[in-house]
Structures are given as C-alpha cells and as structure tokens.
Design a protein around this motif. Structure first.
Motif, PDB file in Angstrom:
ATOM      1  N   TYR A 152       0.807  -1.216   0.000  1.00 40.07           N
ATOM      2  CA  TYR A 152       0.000   0.000   0.000  1.00 40.07           C
ATOM      3  C   TYR A 152       0.848   1.278   0.000  1.00 40.07           C
ATOM      4  N   GLU A 154       2.302   2.821   2.320  1.00 48.89           N
ATOM      5  CA  GLU A 154       1.966   3.724   3.424  1.00 48.89           C
ATOM      6  C   GLU A 154       3.190   4.454   3.977  1.00 48.89           C
ATOM      7  N   TYR A 198       1.971  10.242   7.531  1.00 45.91           N
ATOM      8  CA  TYR A 198       1.576   8.856   7.782  1.00 45.91           C
ATOM      9  C   TYR A 198       0.286   8.835   8.585  1.00 45.91           C
ATOM     10  N   ARG A 200      -2.260   5.512   9.830  1.00 49.13           N
ATOM     11  CA  ARG A 200      -2.467   4.069   9.746  1.00 49.13           C
ATOM     12  C   ARG A 200      -3.816   3.754   9.139  1.00 49.13           C
TER      13      ARG A 200
END
Length: 207
Positions: A152, A154, A198, A200
């Motif tokens: 992903y 991330e 960032y 989650r």
C-alpha cells in the motif's frame, strides 16, 4: 375416392396427436429441468449458511473475564519466561524502560498529539518490529514502530524523514520487553511541518 380420403386422413391423425401431446411433455420436462437446479442450489445455499454459522460459532472465542486474565498472568509469572520478566522489571534497565513508558501513558490512552524528534533512522540490532526509527519524547528515547511494510506504500513519505526532524505523532499503544532497551511506541499518525506523512489504515479484517 373414400379410400383415397381415408388414406390421406388416416396417417395424419396420429401425427396430429403427437403434435398436441409432445409440447406438453416437453414443457413439463423443461419446467422440471429448471426447477431441479434451483432446488439443488437452494439446498447448497442453506447448507453453506448452516456451515458458516456453525464455523462462526466455533471460531468466536468467549472473552476472558478480568479474574481469568489475572489468574492466567499469575500462572505465567511462575514459568521460566515469567520469572525472567519479573527479574527484568526489577532491574535498573527494566525500571528505566517502564518509567519511560509510563511517561507517555496518558497521551497514548487519550490518542493525543506528542512532540518528538527523530534521533536515528535505524533500530537496535535484533529488533523485530517491522519498519521503524528512534525518536525522543519528553527527553526519553523510544522505538517508533510502524509494522511490516506492504504493497500500500503507506511508508513512502516516512522514508524522507531525517535525523533531528521534529514530528507530531499519535500512538495506539506502547509496549516493552526485556530484549529491547527502549519502550516500543506503535504509530497511528505522524505529521511533519503541519503536513500528514503517515496515517495508519486498517487492512484485511481490520487487524
């Protein structure tokens, strides 16, 4: 003339009857052919539903009560691993880690913003917490863990962080273990220069 008429009409009667009867038989066969798969499919659906319900009932564990958790912890503390952990907790190294973890306990419980400074882009040797870096919060050092990297992307912007960068972070939890000389902070959110780098995102079943 009559014989010719009989000859011409005689064979036609059975043929006419067959044209009247066969469509009915064929229609019954067609309806039966349509109904049978529906019955079979319905049976499979109900069977699958029963199986999944049964599996769900079996796979959903009953939550432990506070007393059961406490009793289990007491049993674990008598094992070699539990005894070693208790000894580490009482040692100067353990006290230091526990004190640092307690220092940010309120912020972690409230999911509040914490100011941090990046002190290292590498983790202590032997660390197994996925991608992470070292940060200083309130004068104490912490391992900031983001977990395993995935498809992903991330962590793409996190790789742009440098030592001495000031960040704002939020955590979903803090942990510690004898093999780590610092508390482990599990990151939920990181911001640098008022920009989110960032956040989650739950994946799969939300784990």
């Amino acid at each position: 003339m009559e014989n010719k008429k009989a000859a011409s009409n005689g064979p036609g009667l059975p043929g006419d009857k067959s044209r009247l009867i066969n469509p009915t038989i064929n229609m019954k066969k067609a309806i039966y052919a349509l109904i049978l798969p529906l019955v079979v499919i319905s049976g499979l659906v109900f069977a699958y539903d029963d199986i999944t319900k049964g599996t769900a009932k079996k796979s959903t564990p009953k939550p432990h009560t506070a007393e059961e958790i406490k009793a289990e912890r007491k049993r674990w503390e008598t094992t070699p691993a539990g005894i070693m952990f208790k000894q580490w907790e009482a040692s100067p190294e353990g006290n230091k880690v526990l004190s640092a973890a307690a220092k940010i306990g309120k912020e972690v419980r409230d999911a509040a913003n914490m100011e941090a400074v990046v002190t290292s882009l590498t983790l202590p040797p032997g660390s197994r917490v996925g991608f992470g870096l070292m940060v200083s919060i309130k004068g104490n050092d912490y391992i900031l863990s983001f977990g395993a990297e995935n498809a992903y992307n991330e962590f793409q912007q996190l790789h742009t962080l440098k030592v001495n960068d000031k960040i704002i972070l939020r955590s979903r939890g803090v942990s510690y273990a004898p093999k780590y000389p610092y508390p482990i902070v599990f990151a939920d959110y990181v911001e640098r220069d008022s920009k989110i780098i960032y956040k989650r995102v739950p994946h799969g079943d939300g784990c």
